[in-house]
Design a protein around this motif. Structure first.
Motif, PDB file in Angstrom:
ATOM      1  N   ILE A 118     -32.875 113.920  32.570  1.00  0.00           N
ATOM      2  CA  ILE A 118     -34.004 114.834  32.759  1.00  0.00           C
ATOM      3  C   ILE A 118     -35.048 114.691  31.664  1.00  0.00           C
ATOM      4  CG2 ILE A 118     -34.661 117.268  32.894  1.00  0.00           C
ATOM      5  CD1 ILE A 118     -32.022 117.862  34.194  1.00  0.00           C
ATOM      6  N   VAL A 119     -34.599 114.546  30.398  1.00  0.00           N
ATOM      7  CA  VAL A 119     -35.538 114.572  29.280  1.00  0.00           C
ATOM      8  C   VAL A 119     -36.092 113.175  28.995  1.00  0.00           C
ATOM      9  CG1 VAL A 119     -35.858 115.185  26.865  1.00  0.00           C
ATOM     10  CG2 VAL A 119     -34.341 116.558  28.311  1.00  0.00           C
ATOM     11  N   ILE A 120     -35.223 112.283  28.519  1.00  0.00           N
ATOM     12  CA  ILE A 120     -35.702 110.990  28.016  1.00  0.00           C
ATOM     13  C   ILE A 120     -36.126 110.069  29.158  1.00  0.00           C
ATOM     14  CG2 ILE A 120     -35.066 108.944  26.698  1.00  0.00           C
ATOM     15  CD1 ILE A 120     -33.268 110.686  25.025  1.00  0.00           C
ATOM     16  N   THR A 121     -35.227 109.874  30.142  1.00  0.00           N
ATOM     17  CA  THR A 121     -35.544 108.940  31.224  1.00  0.00           C
ATOM     18  C   THR A 121     -36.759 109.391  32.025  1.00  0.00           C
ATOM     19  OG1 THR A 121     -33.207 108.352  31.390  1.00  0.00           O
ATOM     20  CG2 THR A 121     -34.621 107.792  33.254  1.00  0.00           C
ATOM     21  N   LYS A 122     -36.779 110.670  32.387  1.00  0.00           N
ATOM     22  CA  LYS A 122     -37.901 111.187  33.168  1.00  0.00           C
ATOM     23  C   LYS A 122     -39.205 111.094  32.383  1.00  0.00           C
ATOM     24  CE  LYS A 122     -39.270 113.178  37.002  1.00  0.00           C
ATOM     25  NZ  LYS A 122     -39.134 112.502  38.296  1.00  0.00           N
ATOM     26  N   GLY A 123     -39.159 111.441  31.092  1.00  0.00           N
ATOM     27  CA  GLY A 123     -40.364 111.362  30.266  1.00  0.00           C
ATOM     28  C   GLY A 123     -40.839 109.940  30.085  1.00  0.00           C
ATOM     29  N   SER A 124     -39.906 109.005  29.794  1.00  0.00           N
ATOM     30  CA  SER A 124     -40.293 107.607  29.623  1.00  0.00           C
ATOM     31  C   SER A 124     -40.898 107.040  30.898  1.00  0.00           C
ATOM     32  CB  SER A 124     -39.075 106.768  29.212  1.00  0.00           C
ATOM     33  OG  SER A 124     -38.536 107.231  28.003  1.00  0.00           O
ATOM     34  N   GLU A 125     -40.320 107.409  32.034  1.00  0.00           N
ATOM     35  CA  GLU A 125     -40.845 106.926  33.315  1.00  0.00           C
ATOM     36  C   GLU A 125     -42.276 107.406  33.536  1.00  0.00           C
ATOM     37  OE1 GLU A 125     -39.794 107.236  38.098  1.00  0.00           O
ATOM     38  OE2 GLU A 125     -38.766 108.494  36.633  1.00  0.00           O
ATOM     39  N   ARG A 126     -42.510 108.701  33.239  1.00  0.00           N
ATOM     40  CA  ARG A 126     -43.851 109.260  33.443  1.00  0.00           C
ATOM     41  C   ARG A 126     -44.873 108.645  32.479  1.00  0.00           C
ATOM     42  NH1 ARG A 126     -47.528 110.735  36.877  1.00  0.00           N
ATOM     43  NH2 ARG A 126     -48.974 112.326  36.073  1.00  0.00           N
ATOM     44  N   VAL A 127     -44.468 108.478  31.204  1.00  0.00           N
ATOM     45  CA  VAL A 127     -45.381 107.884  30.222  1.00  0.00           C
ATOM     46  C   VAL A 127     -45.704 106.444  30.599  1.00  0.00           C
ATOM     47  CG1 VAL A 127     -45.606 107.167  27.825  1.00  0.00           C
ATOM     48  CG2 VAL A 127     -44.667 109.400  28.352  1.00  0.00           C
ATOM     49  N   ALA A 128     -44.699 105.680  31.037  1.00  0.00           N
ATOM     50  CA  ALA A 128     -44.936 104.290  31.435  1.00  0.00           C
ATOM     51  C   ALA A 128     -45.879 104.218  32.631  1.00  0.00           C
ATOM     52  CB  ALA A 128     -43.600 103.609  31.773  1.00  0.00           C
ATOM     53  N   GLU A 129     -45.701 105.124  33.580  1.00  0.00           N
ATOM     54  CA  GLU A 129     -46.573 105.143  34.762  1.00  0.00           C
ATOM     55  C   GLU A 129     -48.014 105.455  34.382  1.00  0.00           C
ATOM     56  OE1 GLU A 129     -47.022 107.649  38.963  1.00  0.00           O
ATOM     57  OE2 GLU A 129     -45.268 107.928  37.676  1.00  0.00           O
ATOM     58  N   VAL A 130     -48.204 106.477  33.548  1.00  0.00           N
ATOM     59  CA  VAL A 130     -49.560 106.858  33.131  1.00  0.00           C
ATOM     60  C   VAL A 130     -50.182 105.760  32.263  1.00  0.00           C
ATOM     61  CG1 VAL A 130     -50.881 108.519  31.773  1.00  0.00           C
ATOM     62  CG2 VAL A 130     -49.083 109.316  33.298  1.00  0.00           C
ATOM     63  N   ALA A 131     -49.381 105.192  31.351  1.00  0.00           N
ATOM     64  CA  ALA A 131     -49.904 104.135  30.481  1.00  0.00           C
ATOM     65  C   ALA A 131     -50.349 102.930  31.297  1.00  0.00           C
ATOM     66  CB  ALA A 131     -48.833 103.720  29.469  1.00  0.00           C
ATOM     67  N   ALA A 132     -49.560 102.567  32.314  1.00  0.00           N
ATOM     68  CA  ALA A 132     -49.945 101.440  33.168  1.00  0.00           C
ATOM     69  C   ALA A 132     -51.239 101.733  33.913  1.00  0.00           C
ATOM     70  CB  ALA A 132     -48.818 101.129  34.160  1.00  0.00           C
ATOM     71  N   ARG A 133     -51.373 102.959  34.428  1.00  0.00           N
ATOM     72  CA  ARG A 133     -52.574 103.316  35.185  1.00  0.00           C
ATOM     73  C   ARG A 133     -53.806 103.314  34.292  1.00  0.00           C
ATOM     74  NH1 ARG A 133     -51.961 108.893  37.936  1.00  0.00           N
ATOM     75  NH2 ARG A 133     -50.219 107.740  38.859  1.00  0.00           N
ATOM     76  N   PHE A 134     -53.691 103.942  33.112  1.00  0.00           N
ATOM     77  CA  PHE A 134     -54.849 104.028  32.232  1.00  0.00           C
ATOM     78  C   PHE A 134     -55.200 102.674  31.618  1.00  0.00           C
ATOM     79  CE2 PHE A 134     -54.105 108.562  32.456  1.00  0.00           C
ATOM     80  CZ  PHE A 134     -55.392 109.084  32.354  1.00  0.00           C
ATOM     81  N   THR A 135     -54.195 101.830  31.378  1.00  0.00           N
ATOM     82  CA  THR A 135     -54.471 100.499  30.858  1.00  0.00           C
ATOM     83  C   THR A 135     -55.277  99.678  31.846  1.00  0.00           C
ATOM     84  OG1 THR A 135     -52.426 100.541  29.553  1.00  0.00           O
ATOM     85  CG2 THR A 135     -53.441  98.390  29.937  1.00  0.00           C
ATOM     86  N   LEU A 136     -54.904  99.752  33.124  1.00  0.00           N
ATOM     87  CA  LEU A 136     -55.651  99.031  34.156  1.00  0.00           C
ATOM     88  C   LEU A 136     -57.052  99.598  34.317  1.00  0.00           C
ATOM     89  CD1 LEU A 136     -52.851  98.574  36.858  1.00  0.00           C
ATOM     90  CD2 LEU A 136     -53.822  96.830  35.377  1.00  0.00           C
ATOM     91  N   ASP A 137     -57.183 100.934  34.281  1.00  0.00           N
ATOM     92  CA  ASP A 137     -58.506 101.550  34.433  1.00  0.00           C
ATOM     93  C   ASP A 137     -59.422 101.225  33.262  1.00  0.00           C
ATOM     94  OD1 ASP A 137     -57.654 102.635  36.801  1.00  0.00           O
ATOM     95  OD2 ASP A 137     -57.213 104.622  35.974  1.00  0.00           O
ATOM     96  N   ALA A 138     -58.830 101.055  32.071  1.00  0.00           N
ATOM     97  CA  ALA A 138     -59.641 100.813  30.873  1.00  0.00           C
ATOM     98  C   ALA A 138     -60.012  99.343  30.679  1.00  0.00           C
ATOM     99  CB  ALA A 138     -58.894 101.306  29.632  1.00  0.00           C
ATOM    100  N   MET A 139     -59.468  98.440  31.487  1.00  0.00           N
ATOM    101  CA  MET A 139     -59.725  97.010  31.297  1.00  0.00           C
ATOM    102  C   MET A 139     -61.206  96.648  31.402  1.00  0.00           C
ATOM    103  SD  MET A 139     -56.581  94.883  33.019  1.00  0.00           S
ATOM    104  CE  MET A 139     -57.366  93.332  32.617  1.00  0.00           C
ATOM    105  N   PRO A 140     -61.951  97.128  32.426  1.00  0.00           N
ATOM    106  CA  PRO A 140     -63.377  96.760  32.485  1.00  0.00           C
ATOM    107  C   PRO A 140     -64.150  97.217  31.252  1.00  0.00           C
ATOM    108  CG  PRO A 140     -62.637  97.655  34.594  1.00  0.00           C
ATOM    109  CD  PRO A 140     -61.535  97.902  33.609  1.00  0.00           C
ATOM    110  N   GLY A 141     -63.889  98.452  30.798  1.00  0.00           N
ATOM    111  CA  GLY A 141     -64.585  98.952  29.614  1.00  0.00           C
ATOM    112  C   GLY A 141     -64.265  98.142  28.379  1.00  0.00           C
ATOM    113  N   LYS A 142     -62.998  97.756  28.218  1.00  0.00           N
ATOM    114  CA  LYS A 142     -62.620  96.944  27.065  1.00  0.00           C
ATOM    115  C   LYS A 142     -63.270  95.564  27.130  1.00  0.00           C
ATOM    116  CE  LYS A 142     -58.136  99.177  26.207  1.00  0.00           C
ATOM    117  NZ  LYS A 142     -56.667  98.972  26.161  1.00  0.00           N
ATOM    118  N   GLN A 143     -63.341  94.985  28.346  1.00  0.00           N
ATOM    119  CA  GLN A 143     -63.995  93.688  28.488  1.00  0.00           C
ATOM    120  C   GLN A 143     -65.469  93.776  28.114  1.00  0.00           C
ATOM    121  OE1 GLN A 143     -62.595  90.916  29.058  1.00  0.00           O
ATOM    122  NE2 GLN A 143     -60.741  91.178  30.255  1.00  0.00           N
ATOM    123  N   MET A 144     -66.143  94.854  28.542  1.00  0.00           N
ATOM    124  CA  MET A 144     -67.554  95.029  28.197  1.00  0.00           C
ATOM    125  C   MET A 144     -67.732  95.219  26.689  1.00  0.00           C
ATOM    126  SD  MET A 144     -68.919  97.429  31.318  1.00  0.00           S
ATOM    127  CE  MET A 144     -70.553  97.516  30.594  1.00  0.00           C
TER     128      MET A 144
END
Length: 677
Positions: A118-144
């Motif tokens: 409930i604590v570690i696995t669920k939290g790590s899964e959620r953080v990894a999902e959000v980090a992947a989404r925000f990393t992809l969304d931030a790629m164009p801005g970082k390239q610019m």
């Protein structure tokens, strides 16, 4: 195959075979200890990495360790049900935790499962999902951002390439972590199922197969089930914690211990507040001073120690900065750096800072990126990095463009206005500040927002200040493109062609022509605004004629003839008819007779009177074409084209001079004027 590669393959195959082939109890004990050791090592590595990409193998390692742990679960379950034992490691863990109280052992195991699931696995899964989404969304801005730093000269091409690769690797890493976290979640679910199977199956097998009583079966298989669960869950908990640390690592300067000591204890005064609160808690509550005063004393001691360390650190930093400044002034490099000249500079007054400030909506950096792309497509030239800086010595609304440190153009802008250029007739209702369009020198007006719509309806060409700057900068780069290609730039272009046409480059350079001789031809083409993008055709022509002559003027004429289709399309603009000013036979004869041949090449030797007369005749025809709204083009025979160009470029640099050999037969040439003596 190397031994380490072979050992990894054998290890993976062995993990798969463990699920099918029974494992001896002695070997199983060794494998369980290896599992715990590997999990602890992964956790320590995750704590000591400075960057997530330093441990980029973690997603794959997470899958392998999960598979290894499940294979161990299968092997221990097989031994528990078939032999009522699972080795010393499992039994030791079960008896050490449970002791004589089976219920306590079950509670401890369930707590570990809940914490993991409930604590570690669920939290790590959620953080990894959000980090992947925000990393992809931030790629164009970082390239610019990388392109902006590259254009402003803060980084070079190699650094830009490394940053882009890092962005791609981050996106791949967090995407892989998002998927790998699902394995951890599945492993936690599998542990609960295996616990139920071992417990219930053990009761049944113990009483039915091994002939145990209910109490004996309950004690034996409860201890083994708890031990098996703990041996599996403790490494799983360590690896889940490592996964959480990896995906929650933000930008930092060191590992976890470094960040904790530098950031958590960065404010020593706060430790005094905590110490006072803890002391008050011990004195005002039944907790008592014995439990709180030692902690408060430790906090006060730590605060004093940290204050002293911070003061010493600040003093050391100040001394280092002073020593570095003194060393820079004394070093010869401090003077040598002043000798460097930027190829292109764009300087502006403080009133035009919003043009380049992205926080104020300025898009000048993005426009410069597009200008460099446009020049690469139109001229085949890689424009050097344009240095952008403000200059307090300029007027607030003034800007200058420099080529190799020398000012070649300047202009003034009104940021809150628009530049309106007349369509040929003036509208009295369009009122503004009279000025001159900087790129082409056309009369124009600076108008405000309220007048913009009226000017557009009246046929005026209305542009905003950033577009005025971009157009001016583009025209200046095209005009001075031949100054931006030296031997080093030519070598870069040659190496680019060599990647696709190695035989052509190897034949041409250096056996036929040197880099400097090729550079002279490219400079002469760019001086007349002929694109050098088709380098293959240019190099093929130079390879064909370079054995007969090294004269760059003659080689340029051969190249121009080889580029006839490109030149025809450039000046005819897709039309089937090309209107030109032709050169009369008397003038051609005069120029041909004035050519002098020397050992260094040929040159035109005309007397001043004849030269002035030719200027006058040319100027009359060119002005007539400009007044009629047509682009003046002078057409001459191939033998005198380059000499006539030498005459024209002195006063009419923008007037192209073509020869009959540079035009395709499909285009119809229409003479609308003749220059003659």
């Amino acid at each position: 195959m190397k031994i380490k590669d072979l050992s990894v393959l054998i290890g993976i195959i062995g993990i798969v075979l463990m699920m099918v082939i029974p494992v001896p109890i002695g070997l199983l004990d060794v494998l369980l200890v290896i599992n715990i050791s590997a999990a602890l090592m992964i956790l320590l590595i995750a704590m000591n990495t400075n960057d997530s990409l330093d441990f980029s193998i973690f997603p794959s390692l997470l899958l392998i360790t999960t598979l290894f742990r499940l294979a161990l679960n299968v092997s221990t379950t097989r031994n528990i049900l078939s032999k009522a034992e699972a080795g010393h490691v499992v039994e030791t863990f079960g008896r050490f935790v449970a002791g004589n109280q089976i219920a306590i052992g079950f509670v401890v195991f369930l707590i570990l499962v809940i914490v993991q699931f409930i604590v570690i696995t669920k939290g790590s899964e959620r953080v990894a999902e959000v980090a992947a989404r925000f990393t992809l969304d931030a790629m164009p801005g970082k390239q610019m951002s990388i392109d902006a730093d590259l254009n402003s000269g803060l980084i070079n091409e190699q650094q830009a390439k490394q940053r882009r690769e890092k962005i791609e690797k981050e996106a791949d890493f967090y995407g892989a972590m998002d998927g790998a976290s699902k394995f951890v979640k599945g492993d936690a679910v599998a542990s609960i199922i295996i616990l139920v199977v071992n417990l219930l199956g053990g009761f049944i097998v113990g009483m039915a197969v091994h002939g145990m009583g209910f109490g004996e079966a309950l004690e034996t298989f409860s201890v083994l089930t708890i031990g098996d669960g703990l041996v599996s869950q403790i490494p799983a908990l360590l690896i889940s914690t490592a996964a959480g640390l990896i995906v929650t690592r933000a930008a930092s300067e060191g590992n976890l211990a470094f960040d904790l000591t530098n950031q958590l204890f960065k404010y020593p005064k706060l430790l005094y507040i905590v110490a006072g609160t803890v002391t008050l808690l011990g004195l005002a509550t039944p907790i008592g001073p014995l439990a709180t005063l030692p902690i408060a004393a430790i906090l006060v001691f730590a605060g004093r120690r940290m204050s002293r360390d911070l003061a010493l650190k600040r003093q050391e930093e100040e001394l280092m900065v002073e020593e570095q400044q003194i060393e820079e002034v004394r070093s010869p490099e401090s003077v040598i750096n002043l000798l460097q000249v930027d190829p292109i500079e764009f300087e502006f007054g403080y009133g035009l800072i919003p043009l380049a400030d992205t926080q104020q909506g300025g898009d000048l950096l993005d426009r410069i990126i597009m200008i460099r792309r446009q020049c690469a497509l139109e001229l085949g030239l890689v424009v050097p990095v344009i240095r952008i800086r403000d200059n307090i010595q300029l007027k607030p609304n003034e800007y200058v463009i420099k080529i190799k440190g020398n000012t070649v153009a300047r202009g003034e802008l009104l940021l809150n206005h628009y530049l309106a250029m007349s369509p040929g007739y003036d509208d009295e209702s369009v009122v503004g500040i009279e000025t001159q369009e900087p790129a082409f020198g056309l009369p124009a007006l600076w108008i405000d927002e309220a007048t913009k719509e009226r000017a557009e309806l009246s046929g005026y060409t209305v542009v905003d200040p950033p577009s005025v700057v971009a157009t001016h900068l583009t025209e200046i780069i095209k005009k001075h493109a031949h100054e931006m290609i030296g031997r080093q730039e030519t070598k870069t272009l040659i190496e680019n062609v060599k990647e696709s046409y190695p035989a052509l480059v190897d034949e041409l350079i250096p056996s036929i022509l040197s880099i400097g001789e090729v550079q002279k031809v490219l400079v002469k083409l760019l001086r007349e605004k002929i694109s050098i993008r088709d380098l293959v055709t240019i190099f093929e022509t130079l390879a064909d004629h370079g054995n007969y002559t090294k004269d760059s003027d003659i080689l340029t004429e051969y190249v121009r003839q080889a580029l006839s289709r490109q030149i025809t399309n450039q000046f005819s603009s897709g039309s089937d008819t090309l209107k030109v000013i032709t050169v009369g036979p008397l003038l051609e004869k005069k120029i041909a007779e004035s050519v002098q041949q020397t050992d260094q090449g040929s040159y035109l030797a005309l007397d001043p009177v004849s030269t002035q007369h030719i200027y006058q005749k040319l100027n009359e025809q060119v002005n007539r074409q400009i007044q009629s709204g047509q682009q003046p083009i002078v057409l001459a025979s191939p033998t005198i084209r380059m000499y006539l160009r030498q005459i024209v470029e002195r006063t009419m640099q923008d007037v192209p001079v073509l020869s009959y050999s540079e035009l395709e037969p499909s285009v119809e040439v229409q003479s609308i004027g003749v220059v003659n003596l």
